[in-house]
Design a protein around this motif. Structure first.
Motif, short mmCIF file in Angstrom:
data_model
loop_
_atom_site.label_atom_id
_atom_site.label_comp_id
_atom_site.label_asym_id
_atom_site.label_seq_id
_atom_site.Cartn_x
_atom_site.Cartn_y
_atom_site.Cartn_z
N UNK A 98 7.12 -5.06 -11.69
CA UNK A 98 6.29 -5.97 -10.90
C UNK A 98 5.59 -5.24 -9.76
N UNK A 99 6.24 -4.21 -9.22
CA UNK A 99 5.61 -3.45 -8.14
C UNK A 99 4.48 -2.59 -8.68
N UNK A 100 4.66 -2.01 -9.84
CA UNK A 100 3.56 -1.25 -10.44
C UNK A 100 2.36 -2.15 -10.72
N UNK A 101 2.63 -3.38 -11.16
CA UNK A 101 1.54 -4.34 -11.39
C UNK A 101 0.88 -4.72 -10.07
N UNK A 102 1.69 -4.87 -9.02
CA UNK A 102 1.15 -5.15 -7.69
C UNK A 102 0.20 -4.05 -7.26
N UNK A 103 0.61 -2.81 -7.41
CA UNK A 103 -0.22 -1.70 -6.98
C UNK A 103 -1.55 -1.67 -7.73
N UNK A 104 -1.51 -1.92 -9.02
CA UNK A 104 -2.74 -1.91 -9.81
C UNK A 104 -3.73 -2.95 -9.28
N UNK A 105 -3.23 -4.13 -8.99
CA UNK A 105 -4.10 -5.20 -8.47
C UNK A 105 -4.54 -4.92 -7.03
N UNK A 106 -3.57 -4.55 -6.20
CA UNK A 106 -3.85 -4.35 -4.78
C UNK A 106 -4.83 -3.21 -4.57
N UNK A 107 -4.67 -2.13 -5.30
CA UNK A 107 -5.59 -1.00 -5.13
C UNK A 107 -7.02 -1.39 -5.49
N UNK A 108 -7.18 -2.18 -6.53
CA UNK A 108 -8.53 -2.65 -6.87
C UNK A 108 -9.08 -3.55 -5.77
N UNK A 109 -8.20 -4.36 -5.18
CA UNK A 109 -8.64 -5.24 -4.09
C UNK A 109 -9.01 -4.42 -2.85
N UNK A 110 -8.26 -3.35 -2.58
CA UNK A 110 -8.59 -2.47 -1.46
C UNK A 110 -9.95 -1.81 -1.69
N UNK A 111 -10.19 -1.37 -2.91
CA UNK A 111 -11.48 -0.75 -3.24
C UNK A 111 -12.62 -1.75 -3.00
N UNK A 112 -12.44 -2.99 -3.46
CA UNK A 112 -13.46 -4.01 -3.24
C UNK A 112 -13.67 -4.27 -1.74
N UNK A 113 -12.58 -4.30 -0.99
CA UNK A 113 -12.67 -4.54 0.45
C UNK A 113 -13.45 -3.42 1.13
N UNK A 114 -13.15 -2.17 0.77
CA UNK A 114 -13.84 -1.04 1.37
C UNK A 114 -15.33 -1.06 1.00
N UNK A 115 -15.63 -1.40 -0.23
CA UNK A 115 -17.03 -1.50 -0.64
C UNK A 115 -17.76 -2.59 0.13
N UNK A 116 -17.05 -3.64 0.49
CA UNK A 116 -17.68 -4.70 1.28
C UNK A 116 -17.97 -4.24 2.71
N UNK A 117 -17.34 -3.14 3.10
CA UNK A 117 -17.57 -2.56 4.43
C UNK A 117 -18.50 -1.34 4.34
N UNK A 118 -19.27 -1.28 3.25
CA UNK A 118 -20.26 -0.21 3.02
C UNK A 118 -19.62 1.14 2.80
N UNK A 119 -18.41 1.15 2.30
CA UNK A 119 -17.75 2.41 1.97
C UNK A 119 -17.54 2.53 0.47
N UNK A 120 -17.00 3.66 0.06
CA UNK A 120 -16.65 3.88 -1.34
C UNK A 120 -15.16 4.18 -1.42
N UNK A 121 -14.56 3.88 -2.56
CA UNK A 121 -13.14 4.14 -2.73
C UNK A 121 -12.82 4.24 -4.22
#
Length: 267
Positions: A98-121
């Motif tokens: 479940x934690x590995x699944x969490x990381x897969x989802x959360x990392x994609x969400x972090x990438x989207x969040x950073x892109x919304x702040x005009x960054x890349x990830x």
């Protein structure tokens, strides 16, 4: 400001993740750190970990920072896995997947969040690719977290943070220029510091972990044994060619962590 926003984002995501009816695992408060993608320690990871270890610039050409975060488990989960013998608890196996699944989802969400702040990830596929012949990762979250100043390595090969080591690490690469931490000069491991512990060695059920070294193949043999017991939770890691899961189940043990003083201390 951005550091605090990222920490709050991670905290909030984990809280929401735990609220799902399908998720049984519970977590403590995460820690977050930042490593300079050009730090000599990061650039030397092919020499430190594996000759084929990925460099952040191979994933994101303009990489500046690696976000490293630690998600602790709960004492209740650790207690479930402290029984004598070689078998990991079903709760421990489920938490792993479940934690590995969490990381897969959360990392994609972090990438989207950073892109919304005009960054890349981005993240590297090597983080979830497991090489059964070498048993060495080509993307070490723990070593990157060490470079970020989140902890020091213990006798048990875990990264010991100021809040313990009974948890998991993950990382995201970004081109955001965030103030980075530095590897710790302080030694957290009590055995390395003054020889006063060694509980992890005593709790290793196979003898893979000793005061003189670590036999990763002996450790992995037990993890494979547990995987045959716990097939119901899936298998998180892929084959080298990315064709799918490379195990029949959850390759876990964790006995060296759950019964040690460094599991949940507050430094």
């Amino acid at each position: 400001m951005m550091k605090q926003r990222l920490l709050h984002f991670i905290q909030s995501y984990i809280v929401t993740y735990q609220e799902r009816e399908s998720i049984a695992t519970r977590y403590g408060e995460p820690l977050i750190g930042f490593a300079d993608a050009w730090h000599p320690y990061i650039q030397n990871l092919p020499q430190i970990v594996s000759p084929t270890h990925e460099l952040p610039q191979n994933v994101l050409p303009d990489a500046r920072t690696i976000i490293a975060y630690y998600v602790p488990f709960t004492k209740e989960l650790a207690k479930s896995n402290r029984a004598d013998g070689t078998t990991a608890s079903p709760e421990w196996a489920r938490a792993y997947e479940e934690t590995n699944a969490l990381f897969a989802e959360l990392n994609e969400a972090i990438i989207d969040f950073i892109q919304s702040q005009a960054g890349s990830a981005g993240v590297t596929p090597k983080a979830v690719t497991f090489y059964q012949d070498r048993l060495i990762s080509d993307w070490s979250h723990r070593h990157i977290a060490y470079a970020a100043g989140l902890g020091s390595f213990g006798l048990n090969n875990m990264l010991l943070t100021k809040h313990g080591c009974c948890g998991r690490f993950s990382t995201v690469i970004t081109n955001l220029d965030l103030e980075a931490g530095q590897p710790l000069t302080e030694e957290y491991c009590l055995y390395k510091k003054n020889g006063s512990c060694g509980a992890c060695v005593k709790h290793c059920p196979t003898g893979a972990l000793t005061y003189d070294g670590y036999d990763r193949f002996k450790c992995y043999a037990l993890c494979q044994k547990n995987a045959k017991l716990y097939t119901q939770f899936g298998s998180s890691y892929t084959n080298e060619d990315g064709t799918g899961a490379n195990s029949v189940g959850s390759e876990v043990c964790g006995k060296c962590i759950t019964g040690s003083p460094c599991a949940f201390w507050k430094l």
